[in-house]
Design a protein around this motif. Sequence first.
Motif, PDB file in Angstrom:
ATOM      1  N   UNK A 240       0.834  -1.201   0.000  1.00  0.00           N
ATOM      2  CA  UNK A 240       0.000   0.000   0.000  1.00  0.00           C
ATOM      3  C   UNK A 240       0.869   1.252   0.000  1.00  0.00           C
ATOM      4  N   UNK A 241       1.906   1.266   0.837  1.00  0.00           N
ATOM      5  CA  UNK A 241       2.769   2.455   0.895  1.00  0.00           C
ATOM      6  C   UNK A 241       3.586   2.613  -0.381  1.00  0.00           C
ATOM      7  N   UNK A 298      10.357   3.430  -1.097  1.00  0.00           N
ATOM      8  CA  UNK A 298       9.168   2.708  -0.648  1.00  0.00           C
ATOM      9  C   UNK A 298       9.017   1.378  -1.382  1.00  0.00           C
ATOM     10  N   UNK A 299       9.279   1.376  -2.662  1.00  0.00           N
ATOM     11  CA  UNK A 299       9.231   0.126  -3.430  1.00  0.00           C
ATOM     12  C   UNK A 299      10.294  -0.843  -2.925  1.00  0.00           C
ATOM     13  N   UNK A 300      11.466  -0.315  -2.607  1.00  0.00           N
ATOM     14  CA  UNK A 300      12.554  -1.154  -2.108  1.00  0.00           C
ATOM     15  C   UNK A 300      12.204  -1.858  -0.808  1.00  0.00           C
ATOM     16  N   UNK A 301      11.482  -1.174   0.087  1.00  0.00           N
ATOM     17  CA  UNK A 301      11.071  -1.797   1.340  1.00  0.00           C
ATOM     18  C   UNK A 301      10.157  -2.980   1.105  1.00  0.00           C
ATOM     19  N   UNK A 331       6.711   4.545   6.933  1.00  0.00           N
ATOM     20  CA  UNK A 331       5.914   5.527   7.665  1.00  0.00           C
ATOM     21  C   UNK A 331       6.680   6.829   7.870  1.00  0.00           C
ATOM     22  N   UNK A 332       7.943   6.716   8.238  1.00  0.00           N
ATOM     23  CA  UNK A 332       8.756   7.922   8.450  1.00  0.00           C
ATOM     24  C   UNK A 332       8.887   8.726   7.159  1.00  0.00           C
ATOM     25  N   UNK A 333       9.083   8.025   6.060  1.00  0.00           N
ATOM     26  CA  UNK A 333       9.230   8.691   4.762  1.00  0.00           C
ATOM     27  C   UNK A 333       7.960   9.445   4.395  1.00  0.00           C
ATOM     28  N   UNK A 334       6.818   8.768   4.525  1.00  0.00           N
ATOM     29  CA  UNK A 334       5.556   9.395   4.149  1.00  0.00           C
ATOM     30  C   UNK A 334       5.164  10.504   5.111  1.00  0.00           C
ATOM     31  N   UNK A 335       5.587  10.385   6.354  1.00  0.00           N
ATOM     32  CA  UNK A 335       5.326  11.443   7.330  1.00  0.00           C
ATOM     33  C   UNK A 335       6.022  12.743   6.922  1.00  0.00           C
ATOM     34  N   UNK A 336       7.122  12.636   6.196  1.00  0.00           N
ATOM     35  CA  UNK A 336       7.821  13.816   5.687  1.00  0.00           C
ATOM     36  C   UNK A 336       7.243  14.299   4.359  1.00  0.00           C
ATOM     37  N   UNK A 337       6.948  13.352   3.472  1.00  0.00           N
ATOM     38  CA  UNK A 337       6.570  13.712   2.106  1.00  0.00           C
ATOM     39  C   UNK A 337       5.156  14.281   2.036  1.00  0.00           C
TER      40      UNK A 337
END
Length: 466
Positions: A240-241, A298-301, A331-337
């Motif tokens: 989803x992310x 995100x894809x890499x995760x 989550x941390x990445x999307x919290x910034x973006x």
Amino acid sequence: MKLWGGRFEGGPAEALARLSVSVHFDWRLAAYDIAGSKAHAKVLADAGLLTPEELSRMLAALDELAADVESGAFQATPADEDVHTALERGLLEKLGPLGGKLRAGRSRNDQVATDLRLYLRDHARLLALGIADLAGALTEQAGQHVATPAPGMTHVQHAQPVTFGHWLLAHVQPLLRDLDRLRDWDRRTAVSPLGAGALAGSSLPLDPERVAKELGFTSSAANSMDAVSDRDFVAEFLFVTALLGVHLSRLGEEVVLWTSQEFGWVELDDAFATGSSIMPQKKNADIAELARGKAGRLIGGLVAVLTMLKGLPLTYDRDMQEDKEPAFDALDTLELVLPALTGMIATMTVKTEVLAKAAPIGFSLATEVADYLVRKGVAFRDAHEITGRLVAFCAARGLELHEVGDDDLVAISAELDPGVREVLSVDSALAARKTPGSTGPLAVAEQLANVERELAGARQWATPDQ
């Protein structure tokens, strides 16, 4: 202080300890681990394994520990192997031997699976609010441009006129699907592993269903082996992310194009753009570019977790320690973006005159000619051919479609007549598109209302207590 070691006479080696430790990243699960501990203590008391007085002391100590964790008064140390070890140390410091009773009937295997589900379910709702905010910013901009003409594109070539509001809402639709996926994911994730123990359940008379209810799950796991080995919920969350990251990347790419000198459709607010260290005139859409770049992360995760899981035998394997960091990082990445993108979209200025001027360029009204001929009874195959000849005629002479003389129209095809000019305006082309989901102003206004209702529903799911 380890939670294991009775059968070992020495060790562990320093290299093993460094590799094994996870408390530096799983400490963020502490509050959820304590919540699970409180629920577990209650079922231990129900089973007669804790006296009422012991339960009261246990719950009070866990509440104190939770407060100490939140305030920072109690912290994990490098000597703690993981969050579970650290918190048991904290409990033992408060209760002495009584703290050791809490471990009965559970394992780190079912604990960590429970903690991670709780953590992700909570943070999925925070993520949903961030998505809804971005979708809301796009929707608000779309509401200001329900009838603003723009050059719709395929293959990054002018195709047909659209309204810019319709274009903006086209970026909202995938975000709505992301929100729906989160809700659907949550339904499958609302299953409690606690009670599965290491893999086989427990011989103690515990009550997994009560624990599940207390922790906000809809049920307990149906199979103890699956309960501790299942990480579908992590992989699905990362899908989803990752897909959300792709959607943000596509939006970012469009903003980069829209703000370029070649397009010039949008001007970013100074607060959401950057400059150059050498070229004073530059105004760069760095937020959009970073959103585009973060998609790869995100894809890499997702790929990392799927690869980790693909060859694991049942049940628990230490490989699963690799499930948390990609989820936390997503989550941390999307919290910034997400907030940065939301601010950028909310404050950007749309240059409506530039868009309107560009809308008819590139013979984008050619399809209107073909549809006009179809309404006269011409088969679309023939209408397409006739319109193609008309476009070729104009291109060779530097004319726009509406500039072709009456005699030339008839020379191109007897089916063409001066009445075709009635459809050769952007406004008429847009007004003609009234079917649901199309780009006409009336259809866009209807879509806008539907989007606002869906966003309200998503926000209600994300904040059920408000």
